[in-house]
Design a protein around this motif. Structure first.
Motif, PDB file in Angstrom:
ATOM      1  N   ALA A  48      31.928  38.942 -54.208  1.00  0.00           N
ATOM      2  CA  ALA A  48      32.219  39.028 -55.639  1.00  0.00           C
ATOM      3  C   ALA A  48      33.261  38.000 -56.070  1.00  0.00           C
ATOM      4  CB  ALA A  48      32.707  40.434 -55.984  1.00  0.00           C
ATOM      5  N   HIS A  49      33.296  37.724 -57.380  1.00  0.00           N
ATOM      6  CA  HIS A  49      34.220  36.775 -58.023  1.00  0.00           C
ATOM      7  C   HIS A  49      33.916  35.332 -57.625  1.00  0.00           C
ATOM      8  CE1 HIS A  49      36.110  40.485 -58.968  1.00  0.00           C
ATOM      9  NE2 HIS A  49      36.664  40.665 -57.774  1.00  0.00           N
ATOM     10  N   VAL A  50      32.654  35.033 -57.414  1.00  0.00           N
ATOM     11  CA  VAL A  50      32.214  33.694 -57.005  1.00  0.00           C
ATOM     12  C   VAL A  50      32.419  32.694 -58.150  1.00  0.00           C
ATOM     13  CG1 VAL A  50      30.193  32.353 -56.265  1.00  0.00           C
ATOM     14  CG2 VAL A  50      30.546  34.688 -55.401  1.00  0.00           C
ATOM     15  N   LYS A  51      32.661  31.451 -57.787  1.00  0.00           N
ATOM     16  CA  LYS A  51      32.871  30.388 -58.771  1.00  0.00           C
ATOM     17  C   LYS A  51      31.609  30.122 -59.582  1.00  0.00           C
ATOM     18  CE  LYS A  51      34.251  25.516 -59.112  1.00  0.00           C
ATOM     19  NZ  LYS A  51      34.550  24.280 -58.352  1.00  0.00           N
ATOM     20  N   GLN A  52      31.796  29.903 -60.864  1.00  0.00           N
ATOM     21  CA  GLN A  52      30.674  29.637 -61.765  1.00  0.00           C
ATOM     22  C   GLN A  52      29.863  28.427 -61.304  1.00  0.00           C
ATOM     23  OE1 GLN A  52      31.664  28.364 -65.792  1.00  0.00           O
ATOM     24  NE2 GLN A  52      29.934  29.515 -66.607  1.00  0.00           N
ATOM     25  N   GLY A  53      28.544  28.587 -61.253  1.00  0.00           N
ATOM     26  CA  GLY A  53      27.642  27.494 -60.930  1.00  0.00           C
ATOM     27  C   GLY A  53      27.670  27.022 -59.493  1.00  0.00           C
ATOM     28  N   SER A  54      28.314  27.785 -58.594  1.00  0.00           N
ATOM     29  CA  SER A  54      28.485  27.299 -57.225  1.00  0.00           C
ATOM     30  C   SER A  54      27.461  27.828 -56.227  1.00  0.00           C
ATOM     31  CB  SER A  54      29.886  27.659 -56.707  1.00  0.00           C
ATOM     32  OG  SER A  54      30.005  29.052 -56.462  1.00  0.00           O
ATOM     33  N   LEU A  55      26.684  28.829 -56.601  1.00  0.00           N
ATOM     34  CA  LEU A  55      25.756  29.412 -55.635  1.00  0.00           C
ATOM     35  C   LEU A  55      24.673  28.414 -55.236  1.00  0.00           C
ATOM     36  CD1 LEU A  55      25.308  33.081 -56.913  1.00  0.00           C
ATOM     37  CD2 LEU A  55      26.608  32.268 -54.936  1.00  0.00           C
ATOM     38  N   ALA A  56      24.456  28.320 -53.933  1.00  0.00           N
ATOM     39  CA  ALA A  56      23.455  27.391 -53.394  1.00  0.00           C
ATOM     40  C   ALA A  56      22.178  28.106 -52.988  1.00  0.00           C
ATOM     41  CB  ALA A  56      24.038  26.653 -52.181  1.00  0.00           C
ATOM     42  N   VAL A  57      22.101  29.407 -53.266  1.00  0.00           N
ATOM     43  CA  VAL A  57      20.929  30.199 -52.882  1.00  0.00           C
ATOM     44  C   VAL A  57      20.475  31.030 -54.066  1.00  0.00           C
ATOM     45  CG1 VAL A  57      21.552  30.299 -50.437  1.00  0.00           C
ATOM     46  CG2 VAL A  57      22.427  32.041 -51.999  1.00  0.00           C
ATOM     47  N   ARG A  58      19.248  31.514 -53.962  1.00  0.00           N
ATOM     48  CA  ARG A  58      18.661  32.333 -55.004  1.00  0.00           C
ATOM     49  C   ARG A  58      17.924  33.512 -54.364  1.00  0.00           C
ATOM     50  NH1 ARG A  58      21.953  30.535 -57.578  1.00  0.00           N
ATOM     51  NH2 ARG A  58      21.866  29.171 -59.407  1.00  0.00           N
ATOM     52  N   PRO A  59      17.634  34.564 -55.135  1.00  0.00           N
ATOM     53  CA  PRO A  59      16.947  35.726 -54.569  1.00  0.00           C
ATOM     54  C   PRO A  59      15.671  35.337 -53.821  1.00  0.00           C
ATOM     55  CG  PRO A  59      17.736  36.235 -56.758  1.00  0.00           C
ATOM     56  CD  PRO A  59      17.992  34.776 -56.554  1.00  0.00           C
ATOM     57  N   GLY A  60      15.480  35.926 -52.650  1.00  0.00           N
ATOM     58  CA  GLY A  60      14.320  35.640 -51.821  1.00  0.00           C
ATOM     59  C   GLY A  60      14.592  34.622 -50.726  1.00  0.00           C
ATOM     60  N   ASP A  61      15.672  33.858 -50.863  1.00  0.00           N
ATOM     61  CA  ASP A  61      16.005  32.857 -49.837  1.00  0.00           C
ATOM     62  C   ASP A  61      16.429  33.540 -48.540  1.00  0.00           C
ATOM     63  OD1 ASP A  61      15.566  30.928 -51.718  1.00  0.00           O
ATOM     64  OD2 ASP A  61      17.658  30.323 -51.946  1.00  0.00           O
ATOM     65  N   ARG A  62      16.041  32.937 -47.423  1.00  0.00           N
ATOM     66  CA  ARG A  62      16.535  33.357 -46.114  1.00  0.00           C
ATOM     67  C   ARG A  62      17.734  32.482 -45.760  1.00  0.00           C
ATOM     68  NH1 ARG A  62      16.339  37.674 -43.311  1.00  0.00           N
ATOM     69  NH2 ARG A  62      16.501  36.432 -41.384  1.00  0.00           N
ATOM     70  N   VAL A  63      18.799  33.105 -45.284  1.00  0.00           N
ATOM     71  CA  VAL A  63      19.992  32.351 -44.903  1.00  0.00           C
ATOM     72  C   VAL A  63      20.335  32.657 -43.455  1.00  0.00           C
ATOM     73  CG1 VAL A  63      20.879  32.337 -47.260  1.00  0.00           C
ATOM     74  CG2 VAL A  63      21.567  34.171 -45.697  1.00  0.00           C
ATOM     75  N   THR A  64      21.027  31.730 -42.815  1.00  0.00           N
ATOM     76  CA  THR A  64      21.447  31.920 -41.428  1.00  0.00           C
ATOM     77  C   THR A  64      22.967  32.058 -41.366  1.00  0.00           C
ATOM     78  OG1 THR A  64      21.563  29.516 -41.085  1.00  0.00           O
ATOM     79  CG2 THR A  64      19.492  30.630 -40.518  1.00  0.00           C
ATOM     80  N   VAL A  65      23.433  32.737 -40.346  1.00  0.00           N
ATOM     81  CA  VAL A  65      24.862  32.994 -40.206  1.00  0.00           C
ATOM     82  C   VAL A  65      25.652  31.686 -40.245  1.00  0.00           C
ATOM     83  CG1 VAL A  65      24.728  32.976 -37.679  1.00  0.00           C
ATOM     84  CG2 VAL A  65      26.630  34.147 -38.801  1.00  0.00           C
ATOM     85  N   GLY A  66      26.718  31.672 -41.027  1.00  0.00           N
ATOM     86  CA  GLY A  66      27.542  30.480 -41.173  1.00  0.00           C
ATOM     87  C   GLY A  66      27.099  29.536 -42.261  1.00  0.00           C
ATOM     88  N   GLN A  67      25.941  29.775 -42.874  1.00  0.00           N
ATOM     89  CA  GLN A  67      25.438  28.900 -43.933  1.00  0.00           C
ATOM     90  C   GLN A  67      26.289  29.054 -45.190  1.00  0.00           C
ATOM     91  OE1 GLN A  67      21.215  29.279 -44.696  1.00  0.00           O
ATOM     92  NE2 GLN A  67      21.415  28.572 -46.810  1.00  0.00           N
ATOM     93  N   GLU A  68      26.586  27.926 -45.849  1.00  0.00           N
ATOM     94  CA  GLU A  68      27.343  28.011 -47.093  1.00  0.00           C
ATOM     95  C   GLU A  68      26.476  28.596 -48.193  1.00  0.00           C
ATOM     96  OE1 GLU A  68      29.416  25.096 -50.377  1.00  0.00           O
ATOM     97  OE2 GLU A  68      29.738  24.602 -48.257  1.00  0.00           O
ATOM     98  N   LEU A  69      27.023  29.608 -48.877  1.00  0.00           N
ATOM     99  CA  LEU A  69      26.295  30.317 -49.925  1.00  0.00           C
ATOM    100  C   LEU A  69      26.778  29.937 -51.322  1.00  0.00           C
ATOM    101  CD1 LEU A  69      26.497  33.857 -48.296  1.00  0.00           C
ATOM    102  CD2 LEU A  69      24.609  32.220 -48.104  1.00  0.00           C
ATOM    103  N   GLY A  70      28.069  29.679 -51.442  1.00  0.00           N
ATOM    104  CA  GLY A  70      28.669  29.383 -52.733  1.00  0.00           C
ATOM    105  C   GLY A  70      30.142  29.090 -52.530  1.00  0.00           C
ATOM    106  N   ARG A  71      30.910  29.216 -53.607  1.00  0.00           N
ATOM    107  CA  ARG A  71      32.334  28.897 -53.550  1.00  0.00           C
ATOM    108  C   ARG A  71      33.156  30.033 -54.156  1.00  0.00           C
ATOM    109  NH1 ARG A  71      33.728  23.717 -51.043  1.00  0.00           N
ATOM    110  NH2 ARG A  71      31.658  22.911 -50.531  1.00  0.00           N
ATOM    111  N   CYS A  72      34.357  30.178 -53.650  1.00  0.00           N
ATOM    112  CA  CYS A  72      35.277  31.205 -54.129  1.00  0.00           C
ATOM    113  C   CYS A  72      35.740  30.862 -55.547  1.00  0.00           C
ATOM    114  CB  CYS A  72      36.470  31.296 -53.183  1.00  0.00           C
ATOM    115  SG  CYS A  72      37.660  32.583 -53.596  1.00  0.00           S
TER     116      CYS A  72
END
Length: 283
Positions: free
Chosen positions: A202-226
Protein backbone atom coordinates in the motif's frame (compact mmCIF):
# COMPACT_ATOMS: atom_id res chain seq x y z
CA UNK A 1 -18.49 -14.35 10.43
CA UNK A 2 -18.80 -15.38 6.78
CA UNK A 3 -17.21 -13.50 3.89
CA UNK A 4 -20.62 -12.36 2.66
CA UNK A 5 -21.59 -11.04 6.08
CA UNK A 6 -18.27 -9.23 6.42
CA UNK A 7 -18.84 -7.57 3.03
CA UNK A 8 -22.33 -6.47 4.04
CA UNK A 9 -21.00 -5.12 7.33
CA UNK A 10 -18.24 -3.17 5.55
CA UNK A 11 -20.68 -1.54 3.13
CA UNK A 12 -23.17 -0.73 5.90
CA UNK A 13 -20.40 0.70 8.08
CA UNK A 14 -19.27 3.12 5.38
CA UNK A 15 -22.83 4.15 4.41
CA UNK A 16 -23.74 4.87 8.03
CA UNK A 17 -20.76 7.21 8.38
CA UNK A 18 -21.70 8.92 5.10
CA UNK A 19 -25.23 9.49 6.40
CA UNK A 20 -23.91 10.75 9.74
CA UNK A 21 -21.64 13.39 8.20
CA UNK A 22 -24.15 14.31 5.48
CA UNK A 23 -26.64 15.33 8.18
CA UNK A 24 -24.22 17.91 9.55
CA UNK A 25 -23.69 19.38 6.09
CA UNK A 26 -27.43 19.61 5.47
CA UNK A 27 -27.97 21.14 8.91
CA UNK A 28 -25.85 24.15 7.86
CA UNK A 29 -28.56 25.10 5.35
CA UNK A 30 -31.81 23.87 6.85
CA UNK A 31 -33.35 22.26 9.90
CA UNK A 32 -33.69 18.50 9.86
CA UNK A 33 -37.21 17.16 10.52
CA UNK A 34 -36.16 15.21 13.62
CA UNK A 35 -34.46 15.71 16.97
CA UNK A 36 -30.76 16.58 16.96
CA UNK A 37 -29.86 13.56 19.06
CA UNK A 38 -31.38 11.17 16.53
CA UNK A 39 -28.74 12.31 14.04
CA UNK A 40 -26.16 10.43 16.14
CA UNK A 41 -27.83 7.06 15.58
CA UNK A 42 -25.94 6.29 12.32
CA UNK A 43 -22.62 6.92 14.08
CA UNK A 44 -23.58 4.69 16.99
CA UNK A 45 -24.70 1.96 14.58
CA UNK A 46 -21.42 2.24 12.66
CA UNK A 47 -19.43 1.94 15.89
CA UNK A 48 -21.52 -1.10 16.82
CA UNK A 49 -20.75 -2.79 13.49
CA UNK A 50 -17.04 -2.03 13.89
CA UNK A 51 -17.05 -3.48 17.41
CA UNK A 52 -18.88 -6.63 16.30
CA UNK A 53 -16.55 -7.32 13.36
CA UNK A 54 -13.49 -6.69 15.54
CA UNK A 55 -14.73 -9.13 18.17
CA UNK A 56 -15.39 -11.72 15.48
CA UNK A 57 -11.84 -11.37 14.13
CA UNK A 58 -10.34 -11.50 17.61
CA UNK A 59 -12.34 -14.62 18.49
CA UNK A 60 -11.18 -16.38 15.32
CA UNK A 61 -7.54 -15.55 16.13
CA UNK A 62 -7.94 -16.90 19.66
CA UNK A 63 -9.67 -20.13 18.63
CA UNK A 64 -7.82 -20.85 15.38
CA UNK A 65 -4.68 -18.70 15.11
CA UNK A 66 -3.24 -18.64 11.57
CA UNK A 67 0.31 -19.90 11.06
CA UNK A 68 2.91 -17.37 9.86
CA UNK A 69 3.79 -17.52 6.17
CA UNK A 70 7.46 -17.06 5.28
CA UNK A 71 8.17 -14.82 2.29
CA UNK A 72 11.11 -12.75 1.08
CA UNK A 73 11.41 -9.10 2.21
CA UNK A 74 9.67 -6.67 -0.20
CA UNK A 75 12.64 -4.27 -0.29
CA UNK A 76 16.42 -4.14 -0.34
CA UNK A 77 18.65 -1.69 1.47
CA UNK A 78 18.48 -0.31 5.01
CA UNK A 79 14.98 0.20 6.48
CA UNK A 80 13.31 0.64 9.87
CA UNK A 81 10.05 -0.84 11.12
CA UNK A 82 6.99 1.09 12.32
CA UNK A 83 3.63 -0.17 13.61
CA UNK A 84 4.89 -3.73 13.74
CA UNK A 85 2.86 -6.83 14.71
CA UNK A 86 5.94 -7.88 16.70
CA UNK A 87 4.86 -5.26 19.27
CA UNK A 88 1.08 -5.57 19.24
CA UNK A 89 -1.77 -7.28 17.38
CA UNK A 90 -3.62 -5.78 15.63
CA UNK A 91 -0.56 -3.74 14.68
CA UNK A 92 -2.53 -0.72 13.45
CA UNK A 93 -5.25 -0.94 16.10
CA UNK A 94 -7.78 -2.54 13.76
CA UNK A 95 -8.53 -5.80 11.99
CA UNK A 96 -10.16 -3.86 9.13
CA UNK A 97 -8.75 -4.18 5.59
CA UNK A 98 -6.91 -7.40 6.48
CA UNK A 99 -4.25 -5.45 8.38
CA UNK A 100 -4.20 -7.40 11.65
CA UNK A 101 -0.53 -8.28 11.09
CA UNK A 102 0.42 -5.39 8.79
CA UNK A 103 3.73 -3.57 9.11
CA UNK A 104 4.99 -0.16 8.00
CA UNK A 105 8.61 0.27 6.96
CA UNK A 106 10.56 3.35 5.88
CA UNK A 107 14.02 3.71 4.36
CA UNK A 108 16.97 4.70 6.55
CA UNK A 109 20.01 4.58 4.23
CA UNK A 110 23.34 4.39 6.08
CA UNK A 111 24.98 6.82 3.68
CA UNK A 112 22.11 9.31 3.73
CA UNK A 113 20.14 11.31 3.04
CA UNK A 114 18.66 11.15 6.54
CA UNK A 115 14.95 10.61 6.95
CA UNK A 116 13.35 13.87 8.20
CA UNK A 117 12.08 13.56 11.75
CA UNK A 118 8.58 14.70 12.87
CA UNK A 119 8.45 18.32 14.02
CA UNK A 120 6.07 20.37 16.14
CA UNK A 121 5.47 23.35 13.88
CA UNK A 122 7.83 23.91 10.94
CA UNK A 123 7.93 22.88 8.21
CA UNK A 124 4.23 22.11 8.21
CA UNK A 125 4.72 19.62 5.36
CA UNK A 126 7.47 18.28 3.12
CA UNK A 127 7.51 16.94 -0.42
CA UNK A 128 7.87 13.19 -0.85
CA UNK A 129 11.33 13.59 -2.36
CA UNK A 130 12.61 14.76 1.05
CA UNK A 131 12.27 11.19 2.34
CA UNK A 132 14.71 8.45 1.26
CA UNK A 133 11.87 5.90 1.02
CA UNK A 134 10.16 7.86 -1.76
CA UNK A 135 10.72 6.14 -5.07
CA UNK A 136 12.49 3.08 -3.62
CA UNK A 137 11.81 -0.20 -5.51
CA UNK A 138 9.19 -2.60 -4.15
CA UNK A 139 9.87 -6.26 -4.89
CA UNK A 140 7.78 -9.41 -5.19
CA UNK A 141 8.01 -11.45 -1.97
CA UNK A 142 7.29 -14.70 -3.84
CA UNK A 143 6.38 -16.08 -7.23
CA UNK A 144 2.82 -14.85 -7.64
CA UNK A 145 -0.01 -13.60 -9.83
CA UNK A 146 -1.14 -9.97 -9.76
CA UNK A 147 -4.85 -9.76 -8.88
CA UNK A 148 -5.14 -6.01 -8.34
CA UNK A 149 -3.00 -3.03 -9.30
CA UNK A 150 -3.91 0.67 -9.13
CA UNK A 151 -1.58 3.69 -9.18
CA UNK A 152 -3.65 6.68 -10.34
CA UNK A 153 -3.86 8.56 -7.02
CA UNK A 154 -1.50 11.45 -6.29
CA UNK A 155 1.33 11.39 -3.77
CA UNK A 156 0.58 14.09 -1.21
CA UNK A 157 2.82 16.11 1.09
CA UNK A 158 3.95 14.68 4.43
CA UNK A 159 1.74 14.98 7.51
CA UNK A 160 4.58 14.91 10.05
CA UNK A 161 4.13 18.25 11.86
CA UNK A 162 1.59 18.90 14.63
CA UNK A 163 -0.68 20.77 12.21
CA UNK A 164 -0.22 18.06 9.60
CA UNK A 165 -1.07 15.27 12.02
CA UNK A 166 -4.18 17.08 13.28
CA UNK A 167 -5.31 17.58 9.69
CA UNK A 168 -4.53 13.93 8.97
CA UNK A 169 -6.67 12.62 11.84
CA UNK A 170 -9.52 15.13 11.97
CA UNK A 171 -10.08 15.97 8.31
CA UNK A 172 -8.25 13.79 5.82
CA UNK A 173 -8.68 10.54 7.76
CA UNK A 174 -12.43 11.02 7.93
CA UNK A 175 -12.70 11.75 4.22
CA UNK A 176 -10.60 8.76 3.24
CA UNK A 177 -12.58 6.44 5.51
CA UNK A 178 -15.79 7.56 3.81
CA UNK A 179 -14.14 6.95 0.45
CA UNK A 180 -13.55 3.28 1.21
CA UNK A 181 -10.54 0.98 1.13
CA UNK A 182 -9.08 2.45 -2.06
CA UNK A 183 -8.75 5.92 -0.53
CA UNK A 184 -7.27 4.55 2.68
CA UNK A 185 -4.51 2.39 1.16
CA UNK A 186 -3.93 4.71 -1.79
CA UNK A 187 -2.15 3.25 -4.80
CA UNK A 188 -1.74 -0.44 -4.08
CA UNK A 189 -0.99 -3.89 -5.35
CA UNK A 190 -2.38 -7.29 -4.39
CA UNK A 191 -0.53 -10.51 -5.24
CA UNK A 192 -1.92 -14.04 -5.13
CA UNK A 193 0.85 -16.13 -3.58
CA UNK A 194 -1.16 -19.35 -3.81
CA UNK A 195 -2.65 -21.58 -1.10
CA UNK A 196 -5.08 -18.87 -0.01
CA UNK A 197 -2.45 -16.21 0.76
CA UNK A 198 -2.42 -12.70 -0.71
CA UNK A 199 0.17 -9.96 -0.26
CA UNK A 200 -0.73 -6.25 -0.14
CA UNK A 201 1.60 -3.35 -0.92
CA UNK A 202 0.00 0.00 0.00
CA UNK A 203 0.86 3.72 -0.48
CA UNK A 204 2.64 3.02 -3.78
CA UNK A 205 3.99 5.94 -5.81
CA UNK A 206 1.67 7.32 -8.47
CA UNK A 207 2.29 5.87 -11.93
CA UNK A 208 5.08 3.57 -10.75
CA UNK A 209 3.51 0.12 -11.04
CA UNK A 210 5.23 -2.06 -13.63
CA UNK A 211 2.62 -4.83 -13.52
CA UNK A 212 -1.07 -5.22 -14.17
CA UNK A 213 -3.76 -7.72 -13.10
CA UNK A 214 -3.13 -11.18 -14.55
CA UNK A 215 0.65 -10.76 -14.78
CA UNK A 216 2.86 -13.49 -13.37
CA UNK A 217 5.76 -12.20 -11.28
CA UNK A 218 8.83 -13.91 -9.85
CA UNK A 219 10.36 -13.42 -6.43
CA UNK A 220 12.56 -10.32 -6.31
CA UNK A 221 10.97 -8.76 -9.41
CA UNK A 222 10.41 -5.01 -9.20
CA UNK A 223 6.69 -4.27 -8.98
CA UNK A 224 6.59 -0.52 -8.39
CA UNK A 225 7.98 2.23 -6.20
CA UNK A 226 7.38 3.38 -2.64
CA UNK A 227 5.20 6.49 -2.41
CA UNK A 228 2.97 8.55 -0.15
CA UNK A 229 -0.55 8.02 -1.48
CA UNK A 230 -3.61 7.28 0.62
CA UNK A 231 -3.83 7.48 4.42
CA UNK A 232 -0.12 8.08 4.95
CA UNK A 233 1.83 10.64 6.98
CA UNK A 234 5.12 10.14 5.11
CA UNK A 235 6.51 7.94 2.30
CA UNK A 236 6.62 4.32 3.48
CA UNK A 237 5.51 0.83 2.56
CA UNK A 238 2.51 -0.71 4.30
CA UNK A 239 2.78 -4.48 3.82
CA UNK A 240 0.50 -7.29 4.92
CA UNK A 241 -0.69 -10.79 4.10
CA UNK A 242 -4.40 -11.68 3.87
CA UNK A 243 -6.55 -14.76 3.32
CA UNK A 244 -8.45 -13.26 0.36
CA UNK A 245 -8.06 -10.73 -2.47
CA UNK A 246 -10.71 -8.28 -1.20
CA UNK A 247 -9.41 -6.08 1.62
CA UNK A 248 -12.97 -5.32 2.77
CA UNK A 249 -13.60 -8.96 3.67
CA UNK A 250 -10.16 -10.58 4.08
CA UNK A 251 -8.61 -11.55 7.39
CA UNK A 252 -4.96 -10.87 8.15
CA UNK A 253 -2.31 -13.60 8.08
CA UNK A 254 0.95 -13.28 10.04
CA UNK A 255 4.12 -13.06 7.95
CA UNK A 256 7.80 -13.59 8.53
CA UNK A 257 10.46 -12.26 6.18
CA UNK A 258 13.15 -14.78 5.31
CA UNK A 259 16.36 -13.80 7.11
CA UNK A 260 14.66 -10.91 8.92
CA UNK A 261 11.68 -12.36 10.75
CA UNK A 262 9.25 -9.70 11.95
CA UNK A 263 11.20 -6.56 12.92
CA UNK A 264 9.89 -4.78 16.01
CA UNK A 265 9.15 -1.06 16.11
CA UNK A 266 12.34 0.94 15.68
CA UNK A 267 14.37 -2.04 14.51
CA UNK A 268 16.72 -1.20 11.63
CA UNK A 269 17.37 -4.02 9.17
CA UNK A 270 19.36 -4.29 5.96
CA UNK A 271 18.54 -6.53 2.99
CA UNK A 272 21.23 -6.93 0.33
CA UNK A 273 20.54 -7.42 -3.37
CA UNK A 274 19.27 -10.91 -4.17
CA UNK A 275 22.14 -12.32 -6.20
CA UNK A 276 21.28 -15.14 -6.04
CA UNK A 277 19.86 -15.02 -2.50
CA UNK A 278 19.59 -12.14 0.02
CA UNK A 279 22.06 -11.60 2.81
CA UNK A 280 20.31 -9.92 5.71
CA UNK A 281 21.62 -8.20 8.82
CA UNK A 282 19.53 -6.79 11.64
CA UNK A 283 20.82 -3.97 13.83
Amino acid sequence: MSVGLRKTAAVAHRLLWVVFFAQFVVRQFTELPYNYWLSWLPALAAIGISTATSRSARKQIETDPPAPVEVEPPVTGRWSALNSPADKVPSHGTHHLGQTYAIDITAEPAGGPARPKPVWFWPVARRGQAYPAFGEPLLAVADATVVHAADDQRDHLSRSSLVGVLYFWLVEGVGRTLGGARRVVGNHLVLDLGEGTYAVYAHVKQGSLAVRPGDRVTVGQELGRCGNSGNSTEPHLHFSLMDGPDMETARGIPFTWRGVGVPANGTVFTVAERMPSPHVSVE
